[in-house]
Every structure is written in structure tokens, then in C-alpha cells.
Design a protein around this motif. Structure first.
Motif, PDB file in Angstrom:
ATOM      1  N   VAL A  78      11.390   8.414   0.032  1.00  0.00           N
ATOM      2  CA  VAL A  78      11.762   7.283  -0.813  1.00  0.00           C
ATOM      3  C   VAL A  78      11.756   7.763  -2.269  1.00  0.00           C
ATOM      4  CG1 VAL A  78      11.022   4.991  -1.614  1.00  0.00           C
ATOM      5  CG2 VAL A  78      10.669   5.642   0.771  1.00  0.00           C
ATOM      6  N   VAL A  79      12.872   7.558  -2.981  1.00  0.00           N
ATOM      7  CA  VAL A  79      12.899   7.912  -4.411  1.00  0.00           C
ATOM      8  C   VAL A  79      12.239   6.791  -5.209  1.00  0.00           C
ATOM      9  CG1 VAL A  79      14.390   8.332  -6.414  1.00  0.00           C
ATOM     10  CG2 VAL A  79      14.978   9.320  -4.187  1.00  0.00           C
ATOM     11  N   GLY A  80      12.490   5.558  -4.781  1.00  0.00           N
ATOM     12  CA  GLY A  80      11.856   4.391  -5.390  1.00  0.00           C
ATOM     13  C   GLY A  80      12.113   4.330  -6.882  1.00  0.00           C
ATOM     14  N   HIS A  81      11.051   4.071  -7.613  1.00  0.00           N
ATOM     15  CA  HIS A  81      11.138   3.879  -9.063  1.00  0.00           C
ATOM     16  C   HIS A  81      10.879   5.205  -9.794  1.00  0.00           C
ATOM     17  CE1 HIS A  81      10.811   1.669 -12.789  1.00  0.00           C
ATOM     18  NE2 HIS A  81       9.539   1.909 -12.931  1.00  0.00           N
ATOM     19  N   GLY A  82      10.857   6.307  -9.031  1.00  0.00           N
ATOM     20  CA  GLY A  82      10.738   7.623  -9.666  1.00  0.00           C
ATOM     21  C   GLY A  82       9.314   8.070  -9.984  1.00  0.00           C
ATOM     22  N   GLY A  83       8.342   7.438  -9.362  1.00  0.00           N
ATOM     23  CA  GLY A  83       6.947   7.868  -9.577  1.00  0.00           C
ATOM     24  C   GLY A  83       6.626   9.032  -8.649  1.00  0.00           C
ATOM     25  N   VAL A  84       6.011  10.085  -9.190  1.00  0.00           N
ATOM     26  CA  VAL A  84       5.684  11.280  -8.405  1.00  0.00           C
ATOM     27  C   VAL A  84       4.178  11.524  -8.540  1.00  0.00           C
ATOM     28  CG1 VAL A  84       6.056  13.779  -8.221  1.00  0.00           C
ATOM     29  CG2 VAL A  84       7.974  12.272  -8.827  1.00  0.00           C
ATOM     30  N   VAL A  85       3.447  11.348  -7.435  1.00  0.00           N
ATOM     31  CA  VAL A  85       1.991  11.519  -7.498  1.00  0.00           C
ATOM     32  C   VAL A  85       1.601  12.739  -6.669  1.00  0.00           C
ATOM     33  CG1 VAL A  85      -0.260  10.439  -7.110  1.00  0.00           C
ATOM     34  CG2 VAL A  85       1.690   9.025  -7.778  1.00  0.00           C
ATOM     35  N   MET A  86       0.990  13.716  -7.337  1.00  0.00           N
ATOM     36  CA  MET A  86       0.692  15.004  -6.696  1.00  0.00           C
ATOM     37  C   MET A  86      -0.776  15.081  -6.226  1.00  0.00           C
ATOM     38  SD  MET A  86       2.921  17.104  -9.524  1.00  0.00           S
ATOM     39  CE  MET A  86       2.121  18.686  -9.328  1.00  0.00           C
ATOM     40  N   PHE A  87      -0.974  15.779  -5.106  1.00  0.00           N
ATOM     41  CA  PHE A  87      -2.315  15.939  -4.532  1.00  0.00           C
ATOM     42  C   PHE A  87      -2.561  17.418  -4.226  1.00  0.00           C
ATOM     43  CE2 PHE A  87      -0.821  11.729  -3.486  1.00  0.00           C
ATOM     44  CZ  PHE A  87      -1.926  10.911  -3.613  1.00  0.00           C
ATOM     45  N   ASP A  88      -3.763  17.907  -4.523  1.00  0.00           N
ATOM     46  CA  ASP A  88      -4.061  19.308  -4.171  1.00  0.00           C
ATOM     47  C   ASP A  88      -4.666  19.386  -2.771  1.00  0.00           C
ATOM     48  OD1 ASP A  88      -6.784  18.862  -4.246  1.00  0.00           O
ATOM     49  OD2 ASP A  88      -7.135  19.938  -6.119  1.00  0.00           O
ATOM     50  N   ASP A  89      -5.074  20.599  -2.362  1.00  0.00           N
ATOM     51  CA  ASP A  89      -5.497  20.799  -0.970  1.00  0.00           C
ATOM     52  C   ASP A  89      -6.863  20.202  -0.634  1.00  0.00           C
ATOM     53  OD1 ASP A  89      -7.017  22.523  -2.426  1.00  0.00           O
ATOM     54  OD2 ASP A  89      -6.650  24.285  -1.169  1.00  0.00           O
ATOM     55  N   THR A  90      -7.502  19.554  -1.572  1.00  0.00           N
ATOM     56  CA  THR A  90      -8.776  18.898  -1.236  1.00  0.00           C
ATOM     57  C   THR A  90      -8.557  17.468  -0.745  1.00  0.00           C
ATOM     58  OG1 THR A  90      -9.094  18.094  -3.498  1.00  0.00           O
ATOM     59  CG2 THR A  90     -10.070  20.239  -2.969  1.00  0.00           C
ATOM     60  N   VAL A  91      -7.309  16.985  -0.790  1.00  0.00           N
ATOM     61  CA  VAL A  91      -7.057  15.589  -0.395  1.00  0.00           C
ATOM     62  C   VAL A  91      -7.213  15.429   1.121  1.00  0.00           C
ATOM     63  CG1 VAL A  91      -4.552  15.890  -0.112  1.00  0.00           C
ATOM     64  CG2 VAL A  91      -5.457  13.629  -0.633  1.00  0.00           C
ATOM     65  N   ASP A  92      -7.795  14.307   1.510  1.00  0.00           N
ATOM     66  CA  ASP A  92      -7.926  13.976   2.924  1.00  0.00           C
ATOM     67  C   ASP A  92      -6.780  13.022   3.251  1.00  0.00           C
ATOM     68  OD1 ASP A  92      -8.493  12.840   5.352  1.00  0.00           O
ATOM     69  OD2 ASP A  92     -10.573  12.319   4.879  1.00  0.00           O
ATOM     70  N   MET A  93      -5.753  13.531   3.927  1.00  0.00           N
ATOM     71  CA  MET A  93      -4.568  12.721   4.169  1.00  0.00           C
ATOM     72  C   MET A  93      -4.849  11.559   5.135  1.00  0.00           C
ATOM     73  SD  MET A  93      -2.477  13.937   2.086  1.00  0.00           S
ATOM     74  CE  MET A  93      -1.047  12.981   2.524  1.00  0.00           C
ATOM     75  N   GLY A  94      -5.883  11.695   5.950  1.00  0.00           N
ATOM     76  CA  GLY A  94      -6.283  10.598   6.829  1.00  0.00           C
ATOM     77  C   GLY A  94      -6.728   9.401   5.991  1.00  0.00           C
ATOM     78  N   GLU A  95      -7.466   9.707   4.943  1.00  0.00           N
ATOM     79  CA  GLU A  95      -7.934   8.663   4.033  1.00  0.00           C
ATOM     80  C   GLU A  95      -6.736   8.014   3.324  1.00  0.00           C
ATOM     81  OE1 GLU A  95     -11.134   7.836   3.954  1.00  0.00           O
ATOM     82  OE2 GLU A  95     -10.660   6.218   2.559  1.00  0.00           O
ATOM     83  N   GLN A  96      -5.737   8.825   2.987  1.00  0.00           N
ATOM     84  CA  GLN A  96      -4.548   8.301   2.317  1.00  0.00           C
ATOM     85  C   GLN A  96      -3.775   7.354   3.244  1.00  0.00           C
ATOM     86  OE1 GLN A  96      -5.842   9.583  -0.802  1.00  0.00           O
ATOM     87  NE2 GLN A  96      -3.738   8.896  -1.077  1.00  0.00           N
ATOM     88  N   ALA A  97      -3.721   7.712   4.544  1.00  0.00           N
ATOM     89  CA  ALA A  97      -3.039   6.850   5.504  1.00  0.00           C
ATOM     90  C   ALA A  97      -3.778   5.516   5.611  1.00  0.00           C
ATOM     91  CB  ALA A  97      -2.977   7.526   6.874  1.00  0.00           C
ATOM     92  N   ARG A  98      -5.087   5.592   5.642  1.00  0.00           N
ATOM     93  CA  ARG A  98      -5.890   4.367   5.709  1.00  0.00           C
ATOM     94  C   ARG A  98      -5.640   3.516   4.467  1.00  0.00           C
ATOM     95  NH1 ARG A  98     -10.457   1.678   4.330  1.00  0.00           N
ATOM     96  NH2 ARG A  98     -11.715   0.830   6.044  1.00  0.00           N
TER      97      ARG A  98
END
Ligand code: NAI
Ligand code: SF4
Length: 512
Positions: free
Chosen positions: A409-429
Motif C-alpha cells: 500500500v502506498v497510502g499517504h506516503g508514510g514510510v516507517v522503518m524497523f531494524d532487526d530487533t523488531v518483533d514482527m509478531g508483536e507488530q501483527a498483534r
């Protein structure tokens, strides 16, 4: 000597007022006569507060400046535009982050004093409106159609076609509503327009009014933007005083009035029909479409609802011509997109470029990678309802159709970056939890589905019957996508599904 210190929310949050005071005191102490201009931000947020000094060779930049840096900067010759200091950035226009951009909508941002009409006019401000005042509505609609401009709020519907629908409704009361409820994570472009170049939005809305035959506009502004509210309302008053709003605009015999209305903090009020309910004084609930707002909108009357950036692009199109705008971009995505770099990024800020640049170029060449210096793991484009994109997708060009091909999704053009410490399971929740909090409650897949979604993800993460619960989550996501009334419930599964597909181990890894 003219010295610039920005006055927008970002610069203020970084201490710009204290820096401005310190500069004035240092000038007084040295007996230097300075003209302190409170400009808008250049959008180079990692350098805020960014102080600029006018020199015969152009503006020279220093940043990020703290009040305690001012003495040493002045000692090193800041008022003479000299550069022998660790905070000296050289000529502002030569900073690569800025130099490599294609700023059409943001061409004035940071250059001007946001409230000065003279400054606005000196930078081609109101040139589009002067032309529009001498055109008939259909000719204005045609220009916007020919430019290829598509809605910058996220849905990318062709702006000219939306205007045509409202234009073609029988004469009578019609409205222009600007959606300034900028709620996507990592976005701030609407705010920058309102704080740094407010007359551009006033001009764009007035042109929209002339195009479709509406004499009243409302700006629905989120209450979390108090600085934008203050600056914009001040600009509105000045535009009225100078005859750019109200009765008989600049002697043309045409009228247009504008007012700001504040939201009360609900994400769903950024959805256009909910926004209209809220504007009418009701609780913001999504309305079924059809009827489209273009036909039955505010108070049941034909209404153009456009995002700030869509309306802000219009003065350029009228002034420079539709083709000048359409010359930028790729495929059906014409013109430029003001993108916003945020999250774990070294050089966050506003980057306006023609469609077609890749995410990798944006995040690496402009953003400089992560602030933490750790490897980048995922990026979310298009707000909290946008998919999380893994590295294999970072080389796709930023273009509505190219992104849609892989579920982005391009959406409104917001780009939020995450490094390798992010827990993607938590992001899904988080995606499901966000929806459960922000849902308007009108339809079941969203109202109930989001709550169940959080519970199912919790069970998966706790290692309870993971396989069966993953199947359940897959079904739930499909039901929400297919059965929800609006994008809130309909898109919430996108980030969840992207985590299931690209970061499955993060989802099933049991929480410590
Ligand atoms: P939509 O596809 O239903 O509508 C797009 C626009 O076109 C609407 O204004 C609609 O009224 C108009 N339209 C459609 N057919 C028309 C016709 N024949 N004549 C005139 N107008 C017509 O999409 P929706 O629900 O308005 O927006 C969803 C998007 O919002 C998502 O793609 C998402 O990216 C974005 N979004 C943006 C946020 C932000 O903060 N900017 C927050 C959340 C979502
Ligand atoms: Fe309301 Fe959610 Fe249904 Fe949209 S999807 S109408 S926010 S309940």
C-alpha cells in the motif's frame, strides 16, 4: 543580515524558540542588526532546529542547533555565513537530501515566512488562483484531469473525475471539505503544508470551489495539531483581509469562504463519510457508499472530500499547466509524492519525488539506513493498515499499481522503518489491537473480528494449538477483508497477513 529559524511543530519540539531567542541575544550583544525570520521547516528533520543565514551566494545552513551552540556558532562567524564549525552544513540547496528532490508541491516549504502573503506571492503563490478566476469550472476540472493527479490521502482515485461528479450535480449549495485528519503512523506532510505553506492549501481549496461551483469550504483538522491550527487560522484571517477569500475574490465577482473544524482524536474520522458525520456534529460513524459524498456529502449535499496533499498540488497544476505536472511519474501514477521517512531512520524527513523511485533508494540514499545502525528488517508503507514489506520487496518502484501487485500500500506516503530487533509478531498483534480500539463499531467483521484477532494472535504466541489457530487467523483475515464496510476493517488484515507470509517465525516464536 537575515537569519531563519523554523516555527513548525518539529522545529519547536526540538527547541527552535530557545535557539531563536539565543540568536537574538547574541546579535544584540555583538551589536549586529539581524532580521529574524521564522520560516517553515525544510523537512530535514534530523538537522532541526536548522538555522539558515542569507549570504550573497545563497542560504547557509547550521544544524541541529541547540541554544548552547549559539555562542560558538556566532564566534565562528554564523552571522557572516561562515562555515568553520562542526554544525555547519554548507549551502542549504546543496545538501544532497534536498538537492536530489523534485519539489513541486513543497517548492516553497522552508523558503518562505508561512504567514507572509508577500513572500507567498513572490514565490508564485496565488498565480494558479489568478488563472482559475478567469476560467470556467469545466476548464479547471479538465486541467486537474489532464494532470493525472490522484487522491493523495491513500485511495488514489483520480481527483479530476471526483471534481467532475460534483461539478455535474445541479447548481446549488455544494461544499469543499479538506481531510486534514492526518492519522497514519509516520506521516506529517499534511501538517507541514498547513504550518509551512498555509496559503497553498487555501489557494487549492478556492480553486476547487471555483471548479465545482462550491462557495463554502471546511478543513477538518485533527486536534493533535495545535500549531497547525494556530498558523492556519492566522493565515485564513490574512487571506480574508487581502481579498483572497470571502466575497468578490480579487474583484472577480466570485465568492469562497473557509473555516477550520477540529476533530476529537478518532482515527476513523479520517475516513471520508465518518469525517462528514463528525463535521455535522455527530459521532463519527462510517456511512455506506453509495451514495458517494460527491453526490450526497456534507448535510446531504454534493461535496468534494480531498486530502490536504491533493488540494495542495492544484495551485502548481493551474499555474504551470497540467502537462508540467503529468511529465513527472510513471504509469498511471503521475506527478510527485511527498513521502515521509520515519521510524528507525538516520535522516528522517520529507522527501518529495516523482513516482518511480524504489523504497531501497528512499531508505538508503535519503534515509541513510537505520538510526540504530543495525540492519533494516521491515518497512511499513501507507500507515497502520499497510503491509510490512520484507527486503525482497524494497526494489519495487513506488507506484500505486506496482505496489498493489504484491499487496503493498502506498497510502499517504508514510514510510516507517524497523531494524532487526523488531518483533514482527508483536507488530501483527498491534494491527488487530489498533483496529479494536479505533473501529467505529458499525459492522461485525471489524468490531468483533479485531477483538478476536488479538485473542487468536495471543494464543499463537503463547504456543497454544498454533497450527489450528493460524488457520483460524487466516480465515478471520479473509472475513475482515471481504466483509468490512470500510478500509479500517478491510485493510487491518494486510499487516497481519504480511507478517504470516514473510515473518512467520516471529509470529509463532513463543514470547519470553
Ligand atoms: P475509496 O476507494 O472508497 O474512495 C476513494 C475516493 O474516491 C473517495 O473519496 C470516494 O468518495 C471517491 N469516489 C469513488 N468513485 C467516485 C466517483 N465515481 N465519483 C466521484 N468520487 C468517487 O477509498 P476510501 O475508503 O476513501 O480510502 C481508503 C484509503 O484511505 C486506503 O487506501 C488508505 O490508504 C487510506 N487511508 C489514509 C489514511 C490517512 O491518514 N491519510 C488513514 C487510513 C487510510
Ligand atoms: Fe466501522 Fe470498522 Fe466497519 Fe469501518 S470496517 S464501518 S470502522 S466497524
Amino acid at each position: 543580515v537575515t537569519v531563519y529559524v523554523p516555527c513548525d511543530t518539529t522545529a519547536l519540539a526540538m527547541g527552535a524558540n530557545a535557539v531563536a531567542d539565543a540568536l537574538q541575544q547574541a546579535a544584540n550583544a555583538k551589536g549586529v542588526d539581524i532580521k529574524l525570520v521564522r520560516n517553515g521547516s525544510r523537512g530535514l528533520f534530523w538537522l532541526e532546529p536548522l538555522v539558515e543565514v542569507e549570504t550573497p551566494g545563497g542560504r547557509v545552513a547550521y544544524g541541529p542547533v541547540e541554544p548552547t551552540d549559539v555562542d560558538s556558532l556566532v564566534g565562528a562567524g554564523l552571522f557572516e555565513g561562515k562555515a568553520d564549525h562542526p554544525l555547519a552544513q554548507g549551502l542549504t540547496d546543496e545538501i544532497p537530501y534536498l538537492k536530489k528532490q523534485q519539489r513541486l508541491t513543497f517548492s516553497r516549504i522552508g523558503l518562505t515566512d508561512p504567514l507572509s502573503i508577500d513572500d507567498y506571492r513572490a514565490h508564485r503563490g496565488f498565480a494558479g488562483l489568478e488563472k482559475a478566476l478567469n476560467m470556467d469550472g469545466q476548464a479547471i476540472v479538465d486541467a486537474v484531469k489532464d494532470s493525472g493527479l490522484r487522491g493523495r490521502g491513500g485511495a488514489a482515485f483520480p481527483t479530476g473525475i471526483k471534481w467532475q461528479t460534483v461539478h455535474d450535480e445541479p447548481e446549488g449549495q455544494k461544499y469543499i471539505v479538506c481531510n486534514a485528519d492526518e492519522g497514519d503512523s509516520g506521516t506529517f506532510a499534511d501538517r507541514l503544508v498547513m504550518e509551512c505553506d498555509p496559503y497553498m492549501l487555501i489557494e487549492g481549496m478556492t480553486i476547487a470551489g471555483l471548479a465545482v461551483g462550491a462557495n463554502q469550504g471546511y478543513i477538518y483538522l485533527r486536534s493533535e495539531y495545535p500549531v497547525a491550527q494556530r498558523i492556519f487560522n492566522d493565515a485564513l484571517q490574512r487571506a480574508y483581509d487581502a481579498g483572497y477569500l470571502g466575497r468578490d475574490i480579487r474583484g472577480s465577482g466570485k465568492d469562497f469562504d473557509l473555516e477550520v473544524r477540529l476533530g476529537a482524536g478518532a482515527y476513523i474520522c479520517g475516513e471520508e463519510t465518518s469525517l462528514l458525520d463528525s463535521l455535522e456534529g455527530k459521532r463519527g460513524m462510517v456511512r455506506a457508499k453509495p451514495p458517494l459524498p460527491a453526490i450526497k456529502g456534507l448535510f446531504g449535499l454534493p461535496t468534494v472530500v480531498n486530502n490536504v496533499l491533493s488540494l495542495a498540488a492544484v495551485p502548481y497544476i493551474l499555474d504551470q499547466g497540467a502537462q508540467a505536472y503529468a511529465d513527472y511519474g510513471m504509469g498511471r501514477s503521475r506527478g510527485t509524492l511527498p513521502m515521509q521517512l520515519a521510524g528507525n531512520v538516520k535522516r528522517g524527513g520529507l522527501v518529495e519525488l516523482a513516482f518511480g523511485i524504489t523504497l531501497r533508494e528512499l531508505m538508503e540514499d535519503f534515509g541513510g539506513g537505520t538510526l540504530s545502525g543495525r540492519p533494516l528488517k521491515a518497512v511499513q508503507v501507507g500507515g497502520p493498515l499497510g503491509a510490512y514489506l520484507p527486503e525482497s520487496q524494497w526494489d519495487a518502484p513506488i507506484d500505486y499499481e506496482a505496489f498493489a501487485e504484491f499487496g503493498g500500500v502506498v497510502g499517504h506516503g508514510g514510510v516507517v522503518m524497523f531494524d532487526d530487533t523488531v518483533d514482527m509478531g508483536e507488530q501483527a498483534r498491534f494491527a488487530m489491537e489498533f483496529c479494536s480500539v479505533e473501529s467505529c463499531g458499525k459492522c461485525t467483521p471489524c468490531r468483533i473480528g479485531a477483538v478476536r484477532g488479538v485473542e487468536v494472535i495471543d494464543r499463537i504466541r503463547a504456543g497454544e494449538n498454533a497450527e489450528a489457530n493460524l488457520t483460524l487467523l487466516t480465515d478471520l483475515c479473509e472475513t475482515m477483508v471481504d466483509g468490512s464496510l470500510c478500509a479500517m476493517g478491510g485493510m487491518t488484515p494486510f499487516p497481519v497477513q504480511s507478517v504470516m507470509k514473510h515473518f512467520p517465525n516471529d509470529l509463532t516464536r513463543q514470547k519470553a
